[in-house]
Write a protein that holds these residues in place. Structure first.
Motif, PDB file in Angstrom:
ATOM      1  N   ASP A   1       0.826  -1.199   0.000  1.00  0.00           N
ATOM      2  CA  ASP A   1       0.000   0.000   0.000  1.00  0.00           C
ATOM      3  C   ASP A   1       0.866   1.256   0.000  1.00  0.00           C
ATOM      4  O   ASP A   1       1.386   1.662   1.052  1.00  0.00           O
ATOM      5  N   PRO A   2       1.042   1.899  -1.150  1.00  0.00           N
ATOM      6  CA  PRO A   2       1.843   3.118  -1.222  1.00  0.00           C
ATOM      7  C   PRO A   2       1.332   4.217  -0.289  1.00  0.00           C
ATOM      8  O   PRO A   2       2.098   5.081   0.136  1.00  0.00           O
ATOM      9  N   LYS A   3       0.039   4.174   0.049  1.00  0.00           N
ATOM     10  CA  LYS A   3      -0.540   5.206   0.925  1.00  0.00           C
ATOM     11  C   LYS A   3      -0.018   5.097   2.359  1.00  0.00           C
ATOM     12  O   LYS A   3      -0.182   6.011   3.157  1.00  0.00           O
ATOM     13  N   ALA A   4       0.609   3.964   2.683  1.00  0.00           N
ATOM     14  CA  ALA A   4       1.144   3.780   4.037  1.00  0.00           C
ATOM     15  C   ALA A   4       2.418   4.589   4.252  1.00  0.00           C
ATOM     16  O   ALA A   4       2.833   4.810   5.383  1.00  0.00           O
ATOM     17  N   TYR A   5       2.999   5.040   3.156  1.00  0.00           N
ATOM     18  CA  TYR A   5       4.270   5.763   3.248  1.00  0.00           C
ATOM     19  C   TYR A   5       4.055   7.261   3.453  1.00  0.00           C
ATOM     20  O   TYR A   5       3.013   7.814   3.081  1.00  0.00           O
ATOM     21  N   ILE A   6       5.048   7.890   4.061  1.00  0.00           N
ATOM     22  CA  ILE A   6       5.001   9.344   4.207  1.00  0.00           C
ATOM     23  C   ILE A   6       4.830   9.939   2.807  1.00  0.00           C
ATOM     24  O   ILE A   6       5.580   9.590   1.894  1.00  0.00           O
ATOM     25  N   PRO A   7       3.843  10.819   2.596  1.00  0.00           N
ATOM     26  CA  PRO A   7       3.539  11.331   1.258  1.00  0.00           C
ATOM     27  C   PRO A   7       4.746  11.858   0.474  1.00  0.00           C
ATOM     28  O   PRO A   7       4.885  11.590  -0.716  1.00  0.00           O
TER      29      PRO A   7
ATOM     30  N   TYR B   1       8.948   8.739  -5.507  1.00  0.00           N
ATOM     31  CA  TYR B   1       9.246   7.534  -6.270  1.00  0.00           C
ATOM     32  C   TYR B   1       8.040   7.013  -7.054  1.00  0.00           C
ATOM     33  O   TYR B   1       7.992   5.843  -7.425  1.00  0.00           O
ATOM     34  N   THR B   2       7.073   7.894  -7.284  1.00  0.00           N
ATOM     35  CA  THR B   2       5.868   7.533  -8.015  1.00  0.00           C
ATOM     36  C   THR B   2       5.815   8.263  -9.355  1.00  0.00           C
ATOM     37  O   THR B   2       6.102   9.451  -9.442  1.00  0.00           O
ATOM     38  N   ALA B   3       5.453   7.525 -10.394  1.00  0.00           N
ATOM     39  CA  ALA B   3       5.349   8.102 -11.737  1.00  0.00           C
ATOM     40  C   ALA B   3       4.115   8.999 -11.818  1.00  0.00           C
ATOM     41  O   ALA B   3       3.199   8.894 -10.991  1.00  0.00           O
ATOM     42  N   PRO B   4       4.072   9.904 -12.818  1.00  0.00           N
ATOM     43  CA  PRO B   4       2.899  10.771 -12.969  1.00  0.00           C
ATOM     44  C   PRO B   4       1.583  10.002 -13.084  1.00  0.00           C
ATOM     45  O   PRO B   4       0.526  10.519 -12.737  1.00  0.00           O
ATOM     46  N   ASN B   5       1.634   8.732 -13.556  1.00  0.00           N
ATOM     47  CA  ASN B   5       0.399   7.944 -13.678  1.00  0.00           C
ATOM     48  C   ASN B   5      -0.023   7.285 -12.371  1.00  0.00           C
ATOM     49  O   ASN B   5      -0.994   6.533 -12.318  1.00  0.00           O
ATOM     50  N   GLY B   6       0.734   7.554 -11.288  1.00  0.00           N
ATOM     51  CA  GLY B   6       0.380   7.038  -9.976  1.00  0.00           C
ATOM     52  C   GLY B   6       1.008   5.717  -9.602  1.00  0.00           C
ATOM     53  O   GLY B   6       0.795   5.207  -8.498  1.00  0.00           O
TER      54      GLY B   6
END
Length: 437
Positions: free
Chosen positions: A116-122, A128-133
């Protein structure tokens, strides 16, 4: 003859059993040295002992730019590692390396491992996230720039050892008093491009580069903007301190850090990931504090940017090996593992759960200042402070070093050096844009 057949059969059976139970090896190339190298080895050992299917094999491959170069060469020859630790300035280059890597989100989902990427500090996940999410690499040793000072040296100079300088004028004043008290190196800096240009920009909420510092959907078109009046003023102020012997340049990258732990230099701005070294090796009282800022700049202080590195998964491996990578990342994602790593190294607890666990444990109360990196990073970010992600940035960092060294040596003014960084850097950014597909 029958005995030989039985012996051969037994040997084949033993070999088959051995093969069936042989752990699948996962090669991990990294750039961690000293106490952080010990941490990496301990993580691999803990994971390997927690299960029998996979074996993480960590290998030091030189400093960040060296390991990246080695991995690219290895990929071309079909011998790339499964996992490569890449520092943050290599992120845009890795993103543009189509076919060389597999997005970490895909690795995890293909292996059926929850992620879950949402678990990480924003601020960490966003970088480390691409523009497409889609999350492209696994946040590992994420750091940010903080301020360290020698409390014993402050006391000797007549400064309050329990109060860190909060503004740049206060830092320069402290440096003068340290110099007057006989200190040969009142202040030094590590990672000068990162600390004095990148983090300096976001901390003051001023643009480092166009296209939201390269983070917009058109980030490949970004150009540098670090020759603004504020940047020039700051570099000129440091130059004046260098001329007076109040700031002593000790070299590129992390070279200056050793002069702080040895007690030679009294103040340093460098990575929060330096904490483990200081905690183990400093023979004096020290403190960690937020970065200084210019109080006349509207919006300062804002937030600092991510440093350190993330783990990229290289392409061309077997599905069973990718399952091992996913299992290792799942292990690294555990709250207790994240919290223990943060407390040991000073790197950010990249998940909020790890921060909460550390906070509840009383660690921050027992070790004042160790939450500095987190509080600097979790502020609300702006389009000017979300981070810096530029193509060819490894080479641009070298240009920053070259030009700033000319300033510290008294051969260029701040304006001349920063103009040169912008001009030379923009040539590399234009080349990156042309190669972008």
């Amino acid at each position: 003859m029958q005995f030989k057949r039985l012996a051969l059969s037994a040997a084949m059976t033993a070999a088959a059993i051995g093969t069936a139970h042989a752990a699948t090896e996962i090669q991990w190339w990294h750039s961690m040295t000293a106490v952080n190298n010990e941490w990496v080895n301990d993580l691999a050992k803990e994971f390997n002992e927690s299960q029998k299917e996979y074996k993480i094999v960590p290998t030091f491959k030189g400093v960040y730019d060296e390991s990246m170069t080695a991995a690219i060469a290895a990929f071309r020859s079909g011998n790339a590692p499964h996992i490569l630790q890449v520092f943050e300035v290599g992120t845009a280059t890795m993103m543009a390396s189509k076919g060389a890597t597999v997005p970490v989100g895909k690795v995890m989902s293909d292996a059926g491992v929850s992620f879950d990427p949402k678990a990480y500090i924003p601020a960490v996940a966003g970088y480390y996230t691409a523009p497409n999410g889609q999350m492209l690499s696994f946040p590992f040793n994420s750091s940010t720039t903080i301020f360290y000072y020698n409390k014993d040296a402050f006391k000797k100079a007549g400064l309050n050892p329990d109060k860190a300088p909060t503004t740049w004028p206060e830092v320069f004043e402290a440096a003068k008093k340290l110099k007057a008290s006989g200190h040969s190196c009142p202040m030094t800096l590590a990672w000068q491009g990162w600390t004095q240009l990148e983090s300096f920009s976001t901390w003051h909420n001023v643009e480092f580069a166009t296209e939201q510092n390269g983070l917009s959907a058109n980030g490949h078109k970004a150009r540098l903007k670090i020759n603004s009046p504020l940047h020039v003023k700051h570099i000129d102020n440091l130059a004046a301190a260098a001329k007076a012997g109040e700031f002593v340049y000790k070299g590129r990258a992390s070279t200056a850090q050793a002069s702080f732990t040895a007690g030679e230099c009294a103040m340093i701005q460098t990575s929060s990931g330096f904490y483990g070294d200081v905690a183990k090796n400093a023979k004096f009282a020290y403190a960690l504090a937020p970065l200084p800022y210019y109080p006349d700049v509207k919006g300062a202080p804002q937030n600092t940017v991510i440093g350190g590195a993330s783990l990229w998964v290289m392409a061309g491996k077997k599905s069973e090996e990718y399952k091992g990578v996913a299992k290792f990342f799942e292990f690294l994602s555990q709250t207790k593992v994240q919290a223990a790593s943060h407390q040991r190294t000073g790197y950010l607890p990249v998940t909020m759960a790890a921060y909460d666990l550390t906070n509840k444990s009383g660690f921050y109360q027992k070790n004042p200042g160790t939450d500095t990196a987190v509080t600097q990073m979790i502020r609300k970010v702006t389009d000017k402070s979300r981070g810096i992600r530029l193509g060819n940035y490894v080479q641009i960092r070298t240009i920053e070093d070259e030009e700033l060294e000319q300033v510290w040596a008294g051969k260029k003014t701040g304006q001349q050096a920063l103009d040169a960084i912008v001009s030379r850097g923009n040539e590399l950014l234009a080349r990156f844009e042309r190669s972008y597909k």
